[in-house]
Design an enzyme around this catalytic site. Sequence first.
Site, short mmCIF file in Angstrom:
data_model
loop_
_atom_site.label_atom_id
_atom_site.label_comp_id
_atom_site.label_asym_id
_atom_site.label_seq_id
_atom_site.Cartn_x
_atom_site.Cartn_y
_atom_site.Cartn_z
N CYS A 111 0.89 -1.17 0.00
CA CYS A 111 0.00 0.00 0.00
C CYS A 111 0.92 1.21 0.00
CB CYS A 111 -0.85 -0.05 1.26
SG CYS A 111 -1.72 1.47 1.67
N HIS A 112 0.41 2.36 -0.48
CA HIS A 112 1.32 3.50 -0.56
C HIS A 112 1.84 3.94 0.82
CE1 HIS A 112 2.67 6.43 -3.78
NE2 HIS A 112 3.48 6.53 -2.76
N THR A 113 1.08 3.66 1.87
CA THR A 113 1.52 4.06 3.22
C THR A 113 2.85 3.37 3.57
OG1 THR A 113 -0.83 4.21 3.75
CG2 THR A 113 0.70 4.36 5.59
N HIS B 53 1.40 -3.96 5.88
CA HIS B 53 0.19 -3.98 6.71
C HIS B 53 -1.03 -4.50 5.97
CE1 HIS B 53 0.12 -0.18 4.57
NE2 HIS B 53 -1.19 -0.16 4.73
N GLU B 54 -0.89 -4.81 4.67
CA GLU B 54 -2.05 -5.33 3.92
C GLU B 54 -1.75 -6.80 3.66
OE1 GLU B 54 -4.04 -2.56 0.90
OE2 GLU B 54 -3.39 -4.21 -0.34
N CYS C 120 -10.34 -2.65 20.42
CA CYS C 120 -10.20 -3.36 21.69
C CYS C 120 -11.55 -3.86 22.20
CB CYS C 120 -9.53 -2.46 22.74
SG CYS C 120 -10.63 -1.21 23.45
N CYS D 180 -13.19 0.36 24.81
CA CYS D 180 -13.08 1.82 25.05
C CYS D 180 -14.32 2.54 24.51
CB CYS D 180 -11.81 2.35 24.38
SG CYS D 180 -11.92 2.42 22.59
N CYS E 32 -14.73 2.19 20.73
CA CYS E 32 -15.19 0.86 20.30
C CYS E 32 -16.67 0.68 20.64
CB CYS E 32 -14.33 -0.24 20.91
SG CYS E 32 -12.68 -0.29 20.17
N CYS F 104 -10.23 3.46 18.01
CA CYS F 104 -9.98 2.81 19.30
C CYS F 104 -8.90 3.55 20.11
CB CYS F 104 -9.55 1.37 19.03
SG CYS F 104 -9.04 0.48 20.50
N ARG G 197 -5.62 2.47 18.07
CA ARG G 197 -5.72 3.27 16.84
C ARG G 197 -4.34 3.39 16.18
NH1 ARG G 197 -7.28 9.38 18.31
NH2 ARG G 197 -8.97 8.27 19.32
N CYS H 45 -6.43 -3.49 3.98
CA CYS H 45 -6.25 -2.03 4.08
C CYS H 45 -6.94 -1.30 2.94
CB CYS H 45 -4.79 -1.61 4.15
SG CYS H 45 -4.65 0.19 4.13
N ARG I 292 -2.69 -3.08 -7.36
CA ARG I 292 -2.18 -3.83 -6.22
C ARG I 292 -1.31 -4.97 -6.72
NH1 ARG I 292 -2.37 -0.12 -3.11
NH2 ARG I 292 -3.42 -0.16 -1.08
#
Length: 380
Positions: free
Chosen positions: A48-50, A70-71, A100, A103, A106, A114, A118, A178, A373
């Site tokens: 992903c670009h992040t 992360h994906e 979680c 909280c 959530c 969250c 988060r 993601c 992708r």
Amino acid sequence: MSNTAGQVIRCKAAVAWEAGKPLVMEEVEVAPPQKMEVRVKILFTSLCHTDVYFWEAKGQTPVFPRILGHEAGGIVESVGEGVTELKPGDHVLPIFTGECKECAHCKSEESNMCDLLRINTDRGVMLNDGKSRFSIKGQPIFHFVGTSTFSEYTVLHVGCLAKINPEAPLDKVCVLSCGISTGFGATVNVAKPKKGQTVAVFGLGAVGLAAAEGARVSGASRIIGVDLVSSRFEAAKKFGVTDFVNPKDHDKPVQEVIAEMTNGGVDRSVECTGNIQAMISAFECVHDGWGVAVLVGVPNKDDAFKTHPMNFLNERTLKGTFFGNYKPRTDIPGVVEKYMNKELELEKFITHEVAFKDINKAFDLMLKGESIRCIIRMDA
Ligand SMILES: NC(=O)c1ccc[n+]([C@@H]2O[C@H](COP(=O)([O-])OP(=O)(O)OC[C@H]3O[C@@H](n4cnc5c(N)ncnc54)[C@H](O)[C@@H]3O)[C@@H](O)[C@H]2O)c1
Ligand SMILES: [Zn+2]
Ligand SMILES: [Zn+2]
């Protein structure tokens, strides 16, 4: 329990040692999961670009050495103390922003931010003890957004894992971990266009195309795609994009071009570029009186949003969202079912596939704007 439970696992991981330098395949040690943690065998991951921003670290805090990613999609290998919801063998999608379930966020129907889990792009360690679960010959290697999926095994907080239908093909549904959920959710959950309305989408990468797909299924009458790369328009037609604007082709701001095309502005806009000027244009191109703009792109850490307050007084709304406002554990299993029921197509987002050892090619493809992708197969 698996026979590796409780033991350190040695496996391959692609390590980012320095900003902007190719990832290096290393043998890493992955410690067992601690309290409320889960160790996952990753089967497929995508880029992903992040990931690219934090690897380049030009406008972001540099945290190295680090395992990005992360994906992804994977299978639970073992669980730590206190984990009752997941067991070895469960199929899971890692999610960079957790849930979680306890909280105020959530418990709120409106928020997915969250308090505990988060997104935190600068933290490179696990919450339980403030340490990393990855090391190379005793040297800790930092985590990324609590997921670090560029490793054959990774450790996550249980709140960052969505348990999904084991029949779902992980090489396809990993993109829901993601980008596709983010873009689709940004439109259907946050921008919420009404049937017949006009929508502008800034940035026609995977996130933007998923935002366009969300506009298409919402019944938008016109979807205006905005990108600096004109070749993106051809692919974007498959996602319902009807008109295309390249800001470079005009000598006035793109928001003015869009206002002229739409008799005063679009009803909704979704920004998926990460570029601050595009964010401002995405806001200023919505119609006064009712227009809503949604920011999705990740800005540089020093960026500031500048617009005249009159743009708000004239009844335009600006919103932003992480992960399309989906709650990862509660909502994502249902989004996977949408794919299983053929209500959501994922194949058209997947343009390339590479073996794990060739992960740097996935970075090249994204930087050249050639891929939507690229799936990275961990077993190849
Ligand atoms: N908020 C979230 O939860 C979330 C989640 C995932 C990704 N993101 C962010 O979404 C953005 C898109 O991610 P992606 O993986 O689709 O990236 P991508 O690189 O595949 O696509 C981005 C597109 O934006 C275009 N673009 C760049 N600057 C532009 C400008 N000024 N005007 C018009 N178009 C421009 C690029 O040409 C490219 O086609 C990134 O900023 C990423 O970090 C946010
Ligand atoms: Zn992402
Ligand atoms: Zn929470």
